[in-house]
Design an enzyme around this catalytic site. Structure first.
Site, PDB file in Angstrom:
ATOM      1  N   ALA A  53       0.845  -1.195   0.000  1.00  0.00           N
ATOM      2  CA  ALA A  53       0.000   0.000   0.000  1.00  0.00           C
ATOM      3  C   ALA A  53       0.877   1.241   0.000  1.00  0.00           C
ATOM      4  O   ALA A  53       1.933   1.280   0.629  1.00  0.00           O
ATOM      5  CB  ALA A  53      -0.924   0.000   1.218  1.00  0.00           C
ATOM      6  N   LYS A  81      -6.262   3.430  -4.496  1.00  0.00           N
ATOM      7  CA  LYS A  81      -6.407   3.611  -3.055  1.00  0.00           C
ATOM      8  C   LYS A  81      -6.757   5.064  -2.787  1.00  0.00           C
ATOM      9  O   LYS A  81      -6.028   5.972  -3.200  1.00  0.00           O
ATOM     10  CB  LYS A  81      -5.111   3.227  -2.334  1.00  0.00           C
ATOM     11  CG  LYS A  81      -5.134   3.502  -0.830  1.00  0.00           C
ATOM     12  CD  LYS A  81      -3.806   3.120  -0.190  1.00  0.00           C
ATOM     13  CE  LYS A  81      -3.785   3.517   1.277  1.00  0.00           C
ATOM     14  NZ  LYS A  81      -2.505   3.185   1.929  1.00  0.00           N
TER      15      LYS A  81
END
Length: 511
Positions: A53, A81
């Site tokens: 991430a 994201k």
């Protein structure tokens, strides 16, 4: 007269950090006469490979390299994201999103949060999440590119990042770097050679006897910190009293559940669990304190909370929160885990590599290795680690949880002085000060402080310049504009298919 430029750069270690470094150097400095970039890595030594991430700064790095976004999405099995959802952090049953981008609209020359606070005082029940296009779109599973060209649109307030397969990203960048002239050498390092007088590293010796000589060495050897820690003996500054989690177990699983453009962090009795949905699988992990939970129990808890069938054996990790006292010592610069580690609660691991690379490019030495540039590099690096540390500690300390020894310890942590000052200022007046261009913006601090129960006692007096009715009207309009805009966005899957970023059906079987 200046010293000759560095011509031989040796990167020790591959993985995400090593290949990001190699790719950036050949892109930025590749035209320097006589420059060589050599990366030494061993297939026998695994990489951590769970940093999937990212935060929005990664877009700038990819653009620096000239990467096509949709090619990158396909090659790394990436998803978008829009923020991080924190589940059960304040208390069980509570959740919020720390979104990318900004909240609401500044009005009358002052920040939006003061009008939000005035509205809350008047009975407005909406949460701060409702004023973020990123948070609302993320929870709805929708995505669209930002519209900085249209400042009147809520989409102008949106920022985004990626979730990707870190191993595939490293492979992707390896191809890029090698095509641009970087040379990879396979081999395990058995000896590090140093100059007898200066202590500078002069070369690394491989298991088969080959020596790789260099002038500037970049340590991307992970937690081993082979050059900076083991060879030069640079001490480690330990922050485990503030960040007590020292272990993790990670495992991928098949797709299942919602595939929102969000990383999810769920609080557990002795730490937290991450969930990162990619196009072909979900990345999962449990970060925990070994003083409060044993490894087998931590693994069992993770396996019991997966959305799909496990795709590999659990990967066990151990670490300490903190950083090397100097990230640059003599002619060695450490990037990534070799220089320090802060748990991935806010997805900063890859960013710390990126910012270290940018700092090195800005302060790139000649062969005199002046202490002035080195000291500046170390000052800025330590400051960045410290600012991120404070933001992470905020999450733990501001929890209301009282259901385990771990959370009772965290709730009673005396905050670092720099965090204490931020909390006192916000509690007093709703003000947030961002110093030294720190990584996390005022909006990030606002999101986490408000969502984890830090309640300001007052707000900027200028917020009284709008009467109660107009304040509520404006707040209602902002929420409505965001909701209307999100309703028109495609789902993330639709967006990827329409723009060429979706992987082929057969790639779902390739982990």
């Amino acid at each position: 007269m200046s010293a000759p430029p560095v011509s031989k750069i040796v990167i020790v270690g591959g993985g995400t950090a090593g290949w990001m470094t190699a790719a950036a150097i050949v892109r930025v400095l590749g035209a320097m006469p006589g420059l060589s970039v050599t990366l030494v890595e061993s297939e026998a030594i695994g990489t951590v490979g769970v940093g999937e991430a990212t935060i929005p700064q990664i877009i700038g790095f990819n653009r620096l390299l000239g990467l096509d976004e949709m090619t990158f999405m396909r090659e790394t099995r990436a998803t978008y994201k829009l923020g991080i959802e924190f589940v059960d952090w304040l208390r069980p049953g509570h959740s919020y999103v720390h979104p990318f981008g900004s909240f609401g609209l500044d009005m009358l020359g002052i920040e939006f949060q003061h009008f939000f606070l005035r509205g809350a005082q008047q009975g407005e029940a909406a949460r701060i999440d409702d004023y973020s296009i990123a948070a609302v779109a993320a929870k709805a599973g929708r995505f669209g590119w930002p519209r900085p060209d249209n400042p009147r649109s809520p989409m102008s307030k949106l920022s985004y990042a990626f979730q990707f397969d870190a191993g595939r990203y490293a492979k992707f960048l390896r191809g890029y770097a090698e095509a641009a002239g970087a040379v990879r050498i396979e081999g395990r390092i058995t000896e590090v050679r140093q100059d007898g007088e200066s202590g500078f590293v002069t070369g690394v010796v491989l298991e088969d006897g080959r020596e790789v000589a260099g002038e500037l060495f970049i340590d991307c050897s992970g937690f081993r910190s082979l050059l900076l820690g083991q060879t030069l003996g640079v001490p480690f500054t330990d922050w485990s009293k503030w960040l007590p989690c020292d272990s993790a177990v990670a495992i991928p699983c098949e797709l299942g559940g919602a595939n929102e453009p969000l990383t999810r962090s769920t609080a557990r009795p002795a730490g937290w669990q991450w969930r990162i949905p990619l196009q072909h699988r979900i990345g999962n992990g449990h970060v925990f304190s070994s003083a409060h939970l044993d490894r087998q129990a931590a693994t069992d808890l993770l396996l019991a909370n997966l959305d799909g069938k496990p795709l590999a054996q659990p990967n066990q990790l151990a670490f300490r929160a903190g950083h090397r006292a100097r990230a640059w010592d003599k002619n060695v610069v450490a990037l990534g885990l070799a220089g320090g580690f802060l748990e991935p609660l806010e997805s900063t691991s890859i960013h710390l590599v990126q910012s270290g690379i940018a700092r090195l490019m800005a302060l790139f030495p000649d062969t005199s290795f002046s202490a002035v540039e080195r000291d500046r590099f170390n000052l800025e690096t330590e400051r960045e680690y410290r600012n991120i540390r404070d933001f992470l500690v905020l999450h733990y300390r501001q929890s209301e949880r009282d259901d385990s020894e771990f959370w009772r310890y965290c709730r009673n942590l005396p905050p670092p002085d720099s965090l204490k000052e931020k909390l006192e200022l916000f509690t007093s007046s709703g003000r947030i000060i961002r110093e030294n261009n720190e990584l996390f913006t005022e909006d990030s601090w606002l999101s986490v402080m408000l969502s984890q129960g830090v309640t300001p006692q007052s707000y900027h007096p200028a917020a009284w310049m709008l009467d109660a009715a107009e304040t509520r009207q404006r707040l209602t309009h902002i929420r409505g504009a965001i909701a209307q805009t999100v309703a028109q966005l495609p789902s993330q899957a639709e967006f990827l298919r329409a723009n060429g970023g979706a992987i082929a059906a057969e790639d779902y079987l390739t982990a």
